[in-house]
Design an enzyme around this catalytic site. Structure first.
Site, PDB file in Angstrom:
ATOM      1  N   TYR A   1      80.287   9.995  39.422  1.00  0.00           N
ATOM      2  CA  TYR A   1      79.102   9.134  39.477  1.00  0.00           C
ATOM      3  C   TYR A   1      78.172   9.355  38.281  1.00  0.00           C
ATOM      4  O   TYR A   1      77.243   8.598  38.059  1.00  0.00           O
ATOM      5  CB  TYR A   1      78.309   9.363  40.770  1.00  0.00           C
ATOM      6  CG  TYR A   1      79.042   8.928  42.026  1.00  0.00           C
ATOM      7  CD1 TYR A   1      80.074   8.000  41.973  1.00  0.00           C
ATOM      8  CD2 TYR A   1      78.696   9.435  43.271  1.00  0.00           C
ATOM      9  CE1 TYR A   1      80.748   7.606  43.121  1.00  0.00           C
ATOM     10  CE2 TYR A   1      79.361   9.039  44.420  1.00  0.00           C
ATOM     11  CZ  TYR A   1      80.395   8.127  44.339  1.00  0.00           C
ATOM     12  OH  TYR A   1      81.050   7.742  45.476  1.00  0.00           O
TER      13      TYR A   1
ATOM     14  N   LYS B   1      91.914  16.738  44.344  1.00  0.00           N
ATOM     15  CA  LYS B   1      93.237  16.134  44.146  1.00  0.00           C
ATOM     16  C   LYS B   1      93.850  16.700  42.858  1.00  0.00           C
ATOM     17  O   LYS B   1      94.072  15.988  41.879  1.00  0.00           O
ATOM     18  CB  LYS B   1      93.143  14.615  44.141  1.00  0.00           C
ATOM     19  CG  LYS B   1      93.171  14.077  45.578  1.00  0.00           C
ATOM     20  CD  LYS B   1      93.230  12.581  45.695  1.00  0.00           C
ATOM     21  CE  LYS B   1      94.539  11.985  45.241  1.00  0.00           C
ATOM     22  NZ  LYS B   1      95.670  12.196  46.155  1.00  0.00           N
TER      23      LYS B   1
ATOM     24  N   ASP C   1      93.084  13.422  50.109  1.00  0.00           N
ATOM     25  CA  ASP C   1      93.652  12.350  50.938  1.00  0.00           C
ATOM     26  C   ASP C   1      94.254  12.926  52.219  1.00  0.00           C
ATOM     27  O   ASP C   1      94.059  12.381  53.318  1.00  0.00           O
ATOM     28  CB  ASP C   1      94.676  11.511  50.153  1.00  0.00           C
ATOM     29  CG  ASP C   1      95.709  12.367  49.413  1.00  0.00           C
ATOM     30  OD1 ASP C   1      95.495  13.587  49.273  1.00  0.00           O
ATOM     31  OD2 ASP C   1      96.729  11.809  48.983  1.00  0.00           O
TER      32      ASP C   1
ATOM     33  N   ASP D   1      81.475  11.977  49.278  1.00  0.00           N
ATOM     34  CA  ASP D   1      80.823  10.751  49.723  1.00  0.00           C
ATOM     35  C   ASP D   1      81.652  10.114  50.842  1.00  0.00           C
ATOM     36  O   ASP D   1      81.141   9.766  51.918  1.00  0.00           O
ATOM     37  CB  ASP D   1      80.724   9.799  48.515  1.00  0.00           C
ATOM     38  CG  ASP D   1      79.726   8.691  48.717  1.00  0.00           C
ATOM     39  OD1 ASP D   1      79.087   8.655  49.784  1.00  0.00           O
ATOM     40  OD2 ASP D   1      79.592   7.846  47.815  1.00  0.00           O
TER      41      ASP D   1
ATOM     42  N   ASP E   1      81.029  10.650  55.207  1.00  0.00           N
ATOM     43  CA  ASP E   1      80.799   9.473  56.044  1.00  0.00           C
ATOM     44  C   ASP E   1      81.844   9.386  57.144  1.00  0.00           C
ATOM     45  O   ASP E   1      81.534   9.093  58.298  1.00  0.00           O
ATOM     46  CB  ASP E   1      80.858   8.189  55.201  1.00  0.00           C
ATOM     47  CG  ASP E   1      79.491   7.818  54.640  1.00  0.00           C
ATOM     48  OD1 ASP E   1      78.594   8.687  54.670  1.00  0.00           O
ATOM     49  OD2 ASP E   1      79.319   6.680  54.182  1.00  0.00           O
TER      50      ASP E   1
END
Ligand code: NAD
Length: 367
Positions: free
Chosen positions: A142, A192, A224, A248, A252
């Site tokens: 980001y 990852k 993942d 993020d 959630d």
């Protein structure tokens, strides 16, 4: 000895409504537990723009840097939608996070027994769930450069850059290990590294930091696979640490295992100050909910649980934080529900203020 200091920024929409209930709880701790805070209050977001023409006045920013902890309600609303990006209410919140350098975002996913039916997962998968996701908040994809949309040949290309320095990984990993030490001494790091070099470095640095915390059982998972495991059997985890982007998504996902947005607290922590306490901002995950603002429908529990996190992580009052969380649990077990939690049979609908009062009464019953 001076009292611990707390800056309260109720913000916009339902922010002031839920914060009124938190003030009742803060007063209760002062009166009944001799835990008195020096509380100051100020503006952030749209209300700060209305008064000062900026979503966060410099004086408010300076106060936030001085206090032991900041507690924020929510910012934003349709009235401010047409403002220039730099003046939008959310910029006030982003400035706080950036200038306080809050690099570790703590998002608990905790399932209160009384709300286990609210989850989209089976009751036995979520009942009793209590995990914590630590998301790196100030770096990663980001923020990395280069970024932008560029011309390349006869088409455009969108670019964002995942970038982590060793020190950025080191400091958030340390926050996660410290947290694991206060909980069940179990930490899972997610990245990852199978396809990303930043993930390879992430894992190497986390392993290195782990040498300073030999008591903590450290494991690693690709992010993942972590997402799958979080929905398959979330109780296998205790503390999870991951980067900004994966955090993020995963926070959630994990939060929603447990029900309503009105129940979710968060903490964002930075480096320790001179007094040893981390720089800290506590806030509910939800926004200003303009659709229900001013109607007494907002659930104050997310904000109240954010204060419980402040008790635990800024003020070293773990037992009092437990007391407050147990009071919330007791009120839910009595069947009291704000509008966002209605749906089951046999529950009692209550307003924002009635929920706050019930939690205070439940606290009373503990002393
Ligand atoms: P929101 O979280 O405000 O609301 C989403 C939905 O959840 C709404 O239906 C709302 O009524 C409900 N809800 C949220 N909190 C609740 C609570 N405590 N009790 C009961 N119901 C609750 O998200 P949104 O609608 O996408 O955004 C509204 C405004 O809030 C926007 O201006 C947005 O930019 C801002 N926002 C601010 C923050 C923040 O301050 N941290 C976070 C997200 C959104």
């Amino acid at each position: 000895m001076t009292n611990p200091s707390l800056l309260i920024l109720p913000g916009d929409g339902i922010g002031p409504e839920v914060m009124t209930e938190v003030r009742k709880i803060i007063d209760w701790f002062g009166a009944k537990r001799d835990l008195v805070f020096d509380v100051s209050e100020d503006l952030v977001g749209g209300c700060a723009y209305d008064k000062h023409g900026t979503p966060l006045h410099d004086d408010t920013m300076a106060k936030a840097q001085e206090v032991d902890a900041v507690l924020l309600g929510a910012v934003g609303g349709p009235k401010y939608d047409s403002l220039d990006f730099s003046l939008k209410p959310e910029r006030g919140l982003l400035r706080l996070r950036k200038e306080m350098d809050l690099y570790a975002n703590l998002r608990p996913a905790q399932c209160f027994d009384a709300l286990a039916d609210f989850s989209s997962l089976k009751k036995d998968v979520v009942a009793g769930l209590d995990i914590m996701i630590v998301r790196e908040l100030t770096s990663g994809v980001y923020f990395g450069e280069p970024r932008g949309i560029f011309e390349e040949g006869n088409e455009r290309v969108g670019i964002n850059t995942q970038r982590y320095t060793e020190s950025e990984i080191d400091r958030v990993a340390r926050s996660a290990f410290e947290l694991a030490m206060r909980r069940n001494k179990k930490l899972c790091s997610m990245e990852k590294g199978n396809v990303m070099e930043s993930g390879v470095l992430w894992r190497e640095v986390v392993i290195e930091v782990g040498k300073d915390y030999p008591e903590v059982e450290l494991s690693h998972m690709y992010a993942d696979a972590g997402a799958m495991q979080l929905t398959r059997w979330p109780k296998q985890f205790d503390v999870i640490v991951t980067d900004n982007l994966f955090g993020d998504l995963l926070s959630d996902l994990a939060a929603m295992l447990t029900g309503s947005l009105g129940m979710l607290p968060s903490a964002s922590l930075g480096a320790p100050m001179e007094n040893g306490r981390p720089k800290a901002l506590y806030e509910p995950v939800h926004g200003s909910a303009p659709d229900i603002a001013g109607q007494g429908k907002a659930n104050p529990i997310a904000c109240i649980l954010s204060f419980a996190m402040a008790l635990r992580y800024s003020f070293d009052q773990g037992a009092e934080a437990d007391r407050l969380e147990q009071a919330v649990e007791a009120v839910l077990a009595q069947g009291l529900r704000t509008a966002d939690l209605l749906g089951e049979e046999g529950v009692t609908p209550v307003s924002t203020a009635e929920m706050g009062d019930a939690i205070v009464a439940a606290l009373d019953a503990t002393v």
